[in-house]
Scaffold this motif. Sequence first.
Motif, short mmCIF file in Angstrom:
data_model
loop_
_atom_site.label_atom_id
_atom_site.label_comp_id
_atom_site.label_asym_id
_atom_site.label_seq_id
_atom_site.Cartn_x
_atom_site.Cartn_y
_atom_site.Cartn_z
N GLY A 1 -3.89 2.47 2.65
CA GLY A 1 -3.20 2.90 1.45
C GLY A 1 -3.86 2.43 0.17
N PHE A 2 -3.38 2.97 -0.95
CA PHE A 2 -3.86 2.61 -2.28
C PHE A 2 -2.77 1.81 -2.97
CE2 PHE A 2 -1.98 6.82 -2.21
CZ PHE A 2 -1.02 6.75 -3.20
N GLN A 3 -3.17 1.01 -3.97
CA GLN A 3 -2.21 0.14 -4.66
C GLN A 3 -2.14 0.44 -6.15
OE1 GLN A 3 -3.85 -3.57 -2.70
NE2 GLN A 3 -1.67 -3.96 -2.41
N TRP A 4 -2.72 1.54 -6.55
CA TRP A 4 -2.61 2.00 -7.94
C TRP A 4 -2.71 3.51 -7.96
CZ3 TRP A 4 -5.56 5.08 -11.05
CH2 TRP A 4 -5.22 5.12 -12.40
N TYR A 5 -1.93 4.14 -8.84
CA TYR A 5 -2.06 5.58 -9.04
C TYR A 5 -1.78 5.92 -10.50
CZ TYR A 5 3.07 5.50 -8.44
OH TYR A 5 4.40 5.24 -8.56
N ALA A 6 -2.38 7.02 -10.95
CA ALA A 6 -2.33 7.43 -12.35
C ALA A 6 -0.93 7.91 -12.72
CB ALA A 6 -3.35 8.53 -12.60
N PRO A 7 -0.59 7.86 -14.01
CA PRO A 7 0.74 8.29 -14.47
C PRO A 7 0.86 9.82 -14.52
CG PRO A 7 -0.57 7.62 -16.34
CD PRO A 7 -1.41 7.33 -15.13
N VAL A 8 0.90 10.44 -13.37
CA VAL A 8 0.97 11.89 -13.27
C VAL A 8 2.43 12.33 -13.23
CG1 VAL A 8 0.34 13.89 -11.88
CG2 VAL A 8 -1.23 11.96 -12.06
N LEU A 9 2.76 13.35 -14.01
CA LEU A 9 4.12 13.91 -13.99
C LEU A 9 4.21 15.11 -13.05
CD1 LEU A 9 5.13 13.80 -17.76
CD2 LEU A 9 6.00 12.37 -15.89
N ALA A 10 3.31 16.08 -13.21
CA ALA A 10 3.37 17.30 -12.41
C ALA A 10 2.03 18.01 -12.51
CB ALA A 10 4.49 18.22 -12.89
N ALA A 11 1.81 18.90 -11.56
CA ALA A 11 0.62 19.75 -11.60
C ALA A 11 0.88 20.93 -12.53
CB ALA A 11 0.26 20.24 -10.20
N PRO B 1 0.82 -1.22 0.00
CA PRO B 1 0.00 0.00 0.00
C PRO B 1 0.85 1.26 0.00
CG PRO B 1 -0.77 -1.57 1.67
CD PRO B 1 0.56 -2.07 1.18
N GLN B 2 0.42 2.25 -0.80
CA GLN B 2 1.03 3.57 -0.84
C GLN B 2 0.11 4.56 -0.10
OE1 GLN B 2 4.13 3.72 -2.69
NE2 GLN B 2 3.74 1.52 -2.50
N HIS B 3 0.66 5.73 0.27
CA HIS B 3 -0.11 6.63 1.12
C HIS B 3 -0.05 8.07 0.61
CE1 HIS B 3 -0.81 3.63 4.29
NE2 HIS B 3 0.41 3.19 4.00
N PHE B 4 -1.10 8.83 1.00
CA PHE B 4 -1.16 10.27 0.74
C PHE B 4 -0.31 11.02 1.77
CE2 PHE B 4 -5.13 8.84 -1.14
CZ PHE B 4 -5.25 9.61 -2.29
N GLU B 5 0.10 12.22 1.38
CA GLU B 5 0.70 13.17 2.32
C GLU B 5 0.17 14.56 1.97
OE1 GLU B 5 5.03 15.03 3.55
OE2 GLU B 5 4.91 12.89 3.02
N LEU B 6 -0.47 15.20 2.93
CA LEU B 6 -1.06 16.51 2.68
C LEU B 6 0.02 17.58 2.52
CD1 LEU B 6 -4.07 16.64 5.19
CD2 LEU B 6 -4.11 16.09 2.76
N THR B 7 -0.21 18.50 1.59
CA THR B 7 0.66 19.67 1.46
C THR B 7 0.20 20.74 2.44
OG1 THR B 7 -0.74 20.65 -0.24
CG2 THR B 7 0.99 19.13 -0.97
N GLN B 8 0.94 21.85 2.48
CA GLN B 8 0.52 22.95 3.35
C GLN B 8 -0.84 23.49 2.92
OE1 GLN B 8 1.87 24.10 6.13
NE2 GLN B 8 3.50 22.57 6.02
N THR B 9 -1.07 23.54 1.60
CA THR B 9 -2.39 23.97 1.12
C THR B 9 -3.46 22.98 1.50
OG1 THR B 9 -1.33 25.09 -0.74
CG2 THR B 9 -3.69 24.64 -0.93
N GLY B 10 -3.14 21.68 1.40
CA GLY B 10 -4.11 20.66 1.75
C GLY B 10 -4.47 20.64 3.22
N ARG B 11 -3.54 21.04 4.06
CA ARG B 11 -3.84 21.07 5.50
C ARG B 11 -4.85 22.16 5.85
NH1 ARG B 11 2.21 20.26 8.23
NH2 ARG B 11 2.71 18.32 7.11
N ARG B 12 -4.93 23.20 5.01
CA ARG B 12 -5.88 24.28 5.27
C ARG B 12 -7.18 24.12 4.51
NH1 ARG B 12 -1.10 27.14 4.00
NH2 ARG B 12 -2.05 27.71 1.99
N SER B 13 -7.22 23.19 3.55
CA SER B 13 -8.38 23.08 2.68
C SER B 13 -9.56 22.42 3.38
CB SER B 13 -8.01 22.28 1.43
OG SER B 13 -9.14 22.05 0.62
#
Length: 736
Positions: A476-486, A443-455
């Motif tokens: 956790g999740f076991q799949w994620y999309a092929p994202v490069l950058a925002a 399993p993989q996990h999320f980590e909130l950014t500073q913006t995400g902590r306030r959202s």
Amino acid sequence: MAVAATVTLGWIACRRTRWRRSTILLETLRVLAVALAAVLLGGPQWVQQYRPESKPVVAVLWDDSASMTTHDVARSGVAATSATSRGEAIERLTLPETWSTIADRAEILIQPFAEAEQLAASDNTVNEISNRHGDPDADDFNEAGTDLASPLVNVANKNKHLLGIILASDGDWNMGAAPVQAASRLRLLGVPVFSFPVGSKTRLPDVELLSFDVPTFAVSGKRVRIPFSIDSSLPRDHGVTVTMKSASGDEVSKDIRIAAMGRTNESIDWLPTELGDETLSLSIPRQADEIRDDNNSSSAPIQIRQERLRVLVIESLPRWEYRYLRNALSRDPGVEVSCLLFHPGLDKRGGGNSDYIKEFPATKEELARYDVIFLGDVGTDEGQLTPEQCDWLAGLVREQASGLVFLPGWLGHQFSLLETELADLIPVLLEEGQPGGWGSRTPQHFELTQTGRRSLLTKLADTQDENLEVWENLPGFQWYAPVLAAKPGTETLAVHQEMSNQYGRLPLLVTRSVGAGKVLFMATDGAWRWRKGVEDLYHYRFWGQVVRWMAYQRNMVQGETMRLYYSPEQPQERQTITFNANVMETSGEPLSGGNVTLMIEPPSGAATSVHFEATGDAWGAFSGRFTPRQAGEHRLTLQCKETGKTLESKIVVQGVALEQVGKPARPDVLEEISRVTRGQTLSLDRVDDCLQLLSAMPDPPPAIRRIPLWSHPLVVGSFILLLGIFWVGRKGVGLI
């Protein structure tokens, strides 16, 4: 050389005619004309001096604004805890007796400058504002603030023989041009400014409620989270109990800790139960060492409604994420969900109970009914979306303020959307070489950014610390999309806890605003796993917050054939408001190129009409702007000439006090004015030194008027007269 040549030619001419009298006169005129031209080439001037008959003027300008009521000036010989106001401290400078020793030499002009003086002093400014906003009541635009530049310029314009200026102020300016511009002009005029700064450079002990962000509306039976900010200049932390009350009698309290010498951002939850208009007020108890408590409370209106949001979920195959998302939305009493399953490879599309629809909405009018659309692992492959339908979805977000959620899957169908109008809406860059995304055994996990902590979207617990703990412990999740950058202009709320590339940590939860609507990209399909051990607690809460966040602006004000929304949601005085409207024909089709106006009635009653411009004819979208000049409740009436329909609402404009008591003084502003004008900055106990400096100053020099002779009409006329007589004379003696 020209004069010498002319004399030589004249002597030759006179000699050839045997010194005939007529020739002598003509040649003399020629020499005079050439000599006059030669003299004018030297640039001679007529200089006149005007000495003033009256005495020079010494102007004493003193600040009479609200900030001068701050009590932060220590009294001489009195205990340090006792202080007088800034206005009382400069009172000596406002008395004619103080300047009596130089009264024989100069005329003393004492005048205050105070709030709203600058607009009232300039009729042109008032007329300009009144014409610009179409409001005939110019008095509505007097703004309470301090302008340091205008009094300096005005006194210099009205008094031509100005010996010097005395300026007594705390240096706090919040209107008009920069004072240094006026100082530069005074320097050119040779007028020094002797400044007397007053007030403390440090802020007084105070606790101020900076903001109380009450939303425009809330839903009955749904908790609403109301953020607020507190600014403290106290030297230590304080634990307080803030209290929020409603007009109907509800009361909510919360214990918080106010950080010392800084800003504290908190929120308070409230559960509305009754429909209708309500007023909420938040208050902070006064602290023992606080100097004032008139800024410890705030109130704002809110409208309580019955909620009914329409959501469309589009998916190719009923994967686990889709199944649990559908259950979460269908069990939400405030949401009406519709589902569309394409089932590629099957002869018929999937379906089930009444939640399912058989096909994509056939018209834009049908599609426009949906507030939020979830787009799963769907693309433009055979049997799925068409390019035209993708155009409709993009227009729905841009022009109708709907929300769009991208939920990619391992089939990679969404890569085909990059060839449609939806490509610009996707808030991330995708790696085309890996359309199926990435899987993991662990399993993989999320980590909130500073913006995400306030959202608000990522708030799964009541406090920030608890919320971080929840996100860290989510399954956790076991799949994620092929994202490069925002993409630029987006907000990343959560990233991959471990994986990164050349652009940084991989973004997994990204939002952005597109036109009038909002977009969310969820780069995993494992949110359904959040139910492990806690059932619906986090999964339902998250998606419920997403739907309401996306549909909020769209549902500000709506009728049967009209919808009105605006930004910012809580406008302030002198802040431009952007209004957007969607108008439909009585038949339900979008209005194209109609005449749409918004009547705005401020508290003064002087209504203003704002004409809306069409921004998207295909969606009946119109837009207009308005800048309120008054605080208080503004009544809105949206009108359409073609349909004859109206939509009524109201907004509350928050007042902004430019003049604030208790803020630090700004002596550096006065020091800069004195330095630029070659004056001096003096303390309040050096009035005698100022008198000596003024006495030692020379009188203003006499006014000098210089008239260039080459451009004077009399000289030019004389020159033309000489030439005319010369040529007429030549004609008379037969030379022409």
